[in-house]
Design a protein around this motif. Structure first.
Motif, mmCIF file in Angstrom:
data_model
loop_
_atom_site.group_PDB
_atom_site.id
_atom_site.type_symbol
_atom_site.label_atom_id
_atom_site.label_comp_id
_atom_site.label_asym_id
_atom_site.label_seq_id
_atom_site.Cartn_x
_atom_site.Cartn_y
_atom_site.Cartn_z
ATOM 1 N N ILE A 121 28.677 36.560 87.806
ATOM 2 C CA ILE A 121 30.031 36.247 88.252
ATOM 3 C C ILE A 121 31.035 37.073 87.448
ATOM 4 O O ILE A 121 30.783 37.425 86.305
ATOM 5 N N GLU A 122 32.162 37.387 88.069
ATOM 6 C CA GLU A 122 33.226 38.121 87.375
ATOM 7 C C GLU A 122 34.303 37.163 86.911
ATOM 8 O O GLU A 122 34.687 36.254 87.649
ATOM 9 N N GLN A 123 34.790 37.370 85.680
ATOM 10 C CA GLN A 123 35.854 36.515 85.176
ATOM 11 C C GLN A 123 36.864 37.344 84.401
ATOM 12 O O GLN A 123 36.528 38.412 83.881
ATOM 13 N N THR A 124 38.095 36.842 84.293
ATOM 14 C CA THR A 124 39.104 37.547 83.502
ATOM 15 C C THR A 124 39.026 37.078 82.056
ATOM 16 O O THR A 124 39.006 35.878 81.784
ATOM 17 N N GLN A 125 38.948 38.060 81.150
ATOM 18 C CA GLN A 125 38.923 37.721 79.729
ATOM 19 C C GLN A 125 40.245 38.178 79.086
ATOM 20 O O GLN A 125 40.750 39.248 79.403
ATOM 21 N N TYR A 126 40.787 37.339 78.213
ATOM 22 C CA TYR A 126 42.040 37.641 77.516
ATOM 23 C C TYR A 126 41.716 37.987 76.071
ATOM 24 O O TYR A 126 40.888 37.335 75.450
ATOM 25 N N TYR A 127 42.388 39.014 75.535
ATOM 26 C CA TYR A 127 42.086 39.402 74.157
ATOM 27 C C TYR A 127 43.262 40.140 73.525
ATOM 28 O O TYR A 127 44.225 40.482 74.201
ATOM 29 N N HIS A 128 43.161 40.363 72.225
ATOM 30 C CA HIS A 128 44.164 41.142 71.507
ATOM 31 C C HIS A 128 43.461 42.266 70.762
ATOM 32 O O HIS A 128 42.356 42.087 70.269
ATOM 33 N N ARG A 129 44.126 43.405 70.690
ATOM 34 C CA ARG A 129 43.558 44.562 70.011
ATOM 35 C C ARG A 129 44.655 45.276 69.233
ATOM 36 O O ARG A 129 45.806 45.317 69.674
ATOM 37 N N ALA A 130 44.289 45.813 68.065
ATOM 38 C CA ALA A 130 45.269 46.517 67.235
ATOM 39 C C ALA A 130 44.651 47.795 66.694
ATOM 40 O O ALA A 130 43.435 47.949 66.667
ATOM 41 N N VAL A 131 45.528 48.727 66.272
ATOM 42 C CA VAL A 131 45.088 49.938 65.576
ATOM 43 C C VAL A 131 45.642 49.852 64.159
ATOM 44 O O VAL A 131 46.813 49.525 63.968
ATOM 45 N N GLY A 132 44.792 50.125 63.166
ATOM 46 C CA GLY A 132 45.234 50.056 61.777
ATOM 47 C C GLY A 132 45.010 51.377 61.070
ATOM 48 O O GLY A 132 44.110 52.137 61.415
ATOM 49 N N CYS A 133 45.866 51.680 60.087
ATOM 50 C CA CYS A 133 45.689 52.876 59.268
ATOM 51 C C CYS A 133 45.372 52.429 57.849
ATOM 52 O O CYS A 133 46.083 51.608 57.269
ATOM 53 N N GLN A 134 44.269 52.949 57.303
ATOM 54 C CA GLN A 134 43.746 52.452 56.031
ATOM 55 C C GLN A 134 43.447 53.621 55.090
ATOM 56 O O GLN A 134 42.917 54.648 55.521
ATOM 57 N N MET A 135 43.770 53.459 53.805
ATOM 58 C CA MET A 135 43.360 54.445 52.803
ATOM 59 C C MET A 135 41.845 54.303 52.642
ATOM 60 O O MET A 135 41.356 53.176 52.558
ATOM 61 N N ILE A 136 41.092 55.402 52.563
ATOM 62 C CA ILE A 136 39.650 55.180 52.497
ATOM 63 C C ILE A 136 38.893 55.968 51.429
ATOM 64 O O ILE A 136 37.727 55.705 51.200
ATOM 65 N N HIS A 137 39.546 56.907 50.740
ATOM 66 C CA HIS A 137 38.769 57.712 49.798
ATOM 67 C C HIS A 137 38.526 56.980 48.480
ATOM 68 O O HIS A 137 37.586 57.268 47.776
ATOM 69 N N SER A 138 39.396 56.025 48.136
ATOM 70 C CA SER A 138 39.338 55.390 46.815
ATOM 71 C C SER A 138 38.632 54.035 46.910
ATOM 72 O O SER A 138 38.499 53.490 47.998
ATOM 73 N N PRO A 139 38.194 53.476 45.760
ATOM 74 C CA PRO A 139 37.556 52.146 45.814
ATOM 75 C C PRO A 139 38.496 51.078 46.393
ATOM 76 O O PRO A 139 38.047 50.202 47.115
ATOM 77 N N VAL A 140 39.782 51.140 46.079
ATOM 78 C CA VAL A 140 40.749 50.207 46.674
ATOM 79 C C VAL A 140 41.210 50.804 48.002
ATOM 80 O O VAL A 140 41.711 51.926 48.032
ATOM 81 N N LYS A 141 40.993 50.065 49.095
ATOM 82 C CA LYS A 141 41.236 50.620 50.430
ATOM 83 C C LYS A 141 42.188 49.751 51.244
ATOM 84 O O LYS A 141 41.790 49.142 52.228
ATOM 85 N N PRO A 142 43.451 49.696 50.868
ATOM 86 C CA PRO A 142 44.365 48.832 51.619
ATOM 87 C C PRO A 142 44.743 49.431 52.975
ATOM 88 O O PRO A 142 44.662 50.647 53.173
ATOM 89 N N PHE A 143 45.169 48.583 53.891
ATOM 90 C CA PHE A 143 45.763 49.040 55.150
ATOM 91 C C PHE A 143 47.227 49.365 54.899
ATOM 92 O O PHE A 143 47.912 48.642 54.185
#
Ligand SMILES: [Zn+2]
Length: 437
Positions: A150-172
């Protein structure tokens, strides 16, 4: 806990920022500052739910630690958060990241002296029944009890985030929510445009992107801002992908080496070329790197040591020059994007109780008067507010554990172990003096 609390207030003005918080309630008995500090600590302690926070507020010293007026229940949290003002939260996240950078938290792990960030999408909340005005929707096929499709409509939320990644501390650094009907690239372009306004254009140097963003508008924007990029290349960029594969098939690798990571051995072959046209419409020359990797693993199967090999292929294109960034460095950068999926959003969704489903569809919200003088519900900011508080808690907790706490480093405590210790402390011990105001 006393050391954490002092570090937050001296180093990051936590309490001063808490006092800037605002929401849509009129004359509330519990201030927005208390709501913010309660939720901030619930993420720091990694409490599994709002109900658990409710319990801690009445049965531990958390109320005294955060200086709340009295214990309060999760209905206060919801009612406040649904109408929360997002600007002071975002301003605080930006300031936390700026202070981390000034405190040299991003110096470790620089790549050829450069700072690296990555962009990534994440889906939160999906439901077949509850929805709000800003839900995205899609049709999905399910099987009913009799096994019929059966087909149904699904509702959802999606986001894009930018994060520091080279260092041990990786905040958005920031996130951007997808609006109904738009694609992820659109939200990503909005985020990339907004980043220099928040942080300046030199907060990081190199941006790692998914194959989805291998598009001319993205490339134009990063050129204009002055970032370099490494973008993974898949078949969806057909022209560039095929011309790279054809070119590399006809020649021996430019570099070959073996790499040992824990119990895994990688046999790596790399190809590198400069000057392939990006697309037919935009023939700007780009550099493409291809990696062919054979992973050898030794395993014991029924008492016998057997060796097991798997093949992997990767392609990236980049604006970095070969002189400054040799081929193996581009490969390393390309792979750090994949690590991002393991300790960025994934970590947040798995270990940080990022599941507050009711927040988008909550109808119990304060009202405001609109332009035509009618009372209406304030726009629902619940999900966005909770996410920003989570990102602030994530940045500060990991910086505390990885950079500040001598105990955590001496005893090699994980961030989860530190969270449990902080929670235990706040539950058993009142603050020695009134928390600084
Ligand atoms: Zn929704």
């Amino acid at each position: 806990m006393p050391s954490f609390s002092a570090w937050l207030n001296k180093g990051f003005d936590l309490r001063a920022y808490a006092d800037q918080m605002a929401d849509a309630r009129t004359d509330p008995e519990i201030s927005p500052a208390s709501v913010f500090l309660a939720l901030f600590h619930s993420f720091v302690f990694r409490l599994p739910s709002f109900q658990q926070l409710d319990h801690e507020l009445s049965h531990s010293y958390l109320q005294q630690w955060i200086g709340a007026e009295r214990p309060f229940h999760d209905d206060v949290l919801r009612y406040s958060l649904c109408g929360f003002d997002l600007d002071p939260l975002e301003a605080m996240l930006v300031d936390v990241n700026r202070r981390l950078k000034r405190g040299k938290a991003f110096d470790e792990g620089r790549v050829q002296g450069h700072l690296v960030a990555a962009l990534d999408g994440i889906e939160v909340l999906s439901s077949f029944s509850r929805r709000c005005d800003s839900c995205l929707e899609r049709r999905v096929t399910l099987k009913d009890q009799t096994g019929r499709k059966i087909e149904q409509t699904q509702y959802y939320h999606r986001a894009v985030g930018c994060q520091m990644i080279h260092s041990p501390v990786k905040p958005f650094l920031a996130i951007e929510w997808l609006r109904p009907g738009e694609g992820e690239e659109t939200a990503a372009l909005r985020l990339l445009t907004r980043l220099p306004d928040l942080y300046g254009s030199r907060f990081f140097d190199i941006l790692l992107l998914d194959a989805l963003y291998a598009q001319t508008p993205v490339l134009n924007l990063v050129h204009q801002i002055g970032w370099d990029v490494v973008i993974s290349l898949k078949q969806n960029s057909r022209d560039l992908y095929q011309s790279a594969v054809r070119l590399f098939a006809s020649r021996p690798p430019d570099a070959e080496f073996t790499e040992q990571v824990e119990h895994k051995t990688y046999r790596v072959q790399l190809w590198d070329t400069e000057g392939l046209p990006f697309t037919l419409d935009n023939p700007e020359p780009v550099r493409v790197v291809r990696a062919e990797e054979v992973l050898d693993r030794n395993r014991y199967r029924q008492g016998e040591l057997t060796s097991h090999s798997t093949d992997h292929e990767w392609l990236w294109f980049t604006t970095l020059t070969r002189q400054a960034f040799p081929t193996p460095v581009v490969r390393q950068l390309g792979h750090s994007r994949w690590k991002n999926e393991n300790n960025g959003w994934m970590d947040l969704t798995k270990h940080w109780a990022f599941k507050h489903g009711f927040l988008h569809a909550c109808q119990h919200r304060p009202k405001q008067t609109n332009a035509s003088g009618e009372k209406e519900l304030v726009p629902n900011h619940g999900l966005a507010a909770v996410t920003l508080i989570l990102l602030i808690a994530f940045a500060l907790s990991s910086a505390f554990v990885l950079r500040h706490s001598k105990l955590a480093r001496r005893d090699h405590l994980t961030t989860i172990a530190v969270a449990a210790q902080l929670r235990a402390w706040a539950s058993k011990t009142p603050p020695s003096i009134r928390a600084p105001s």
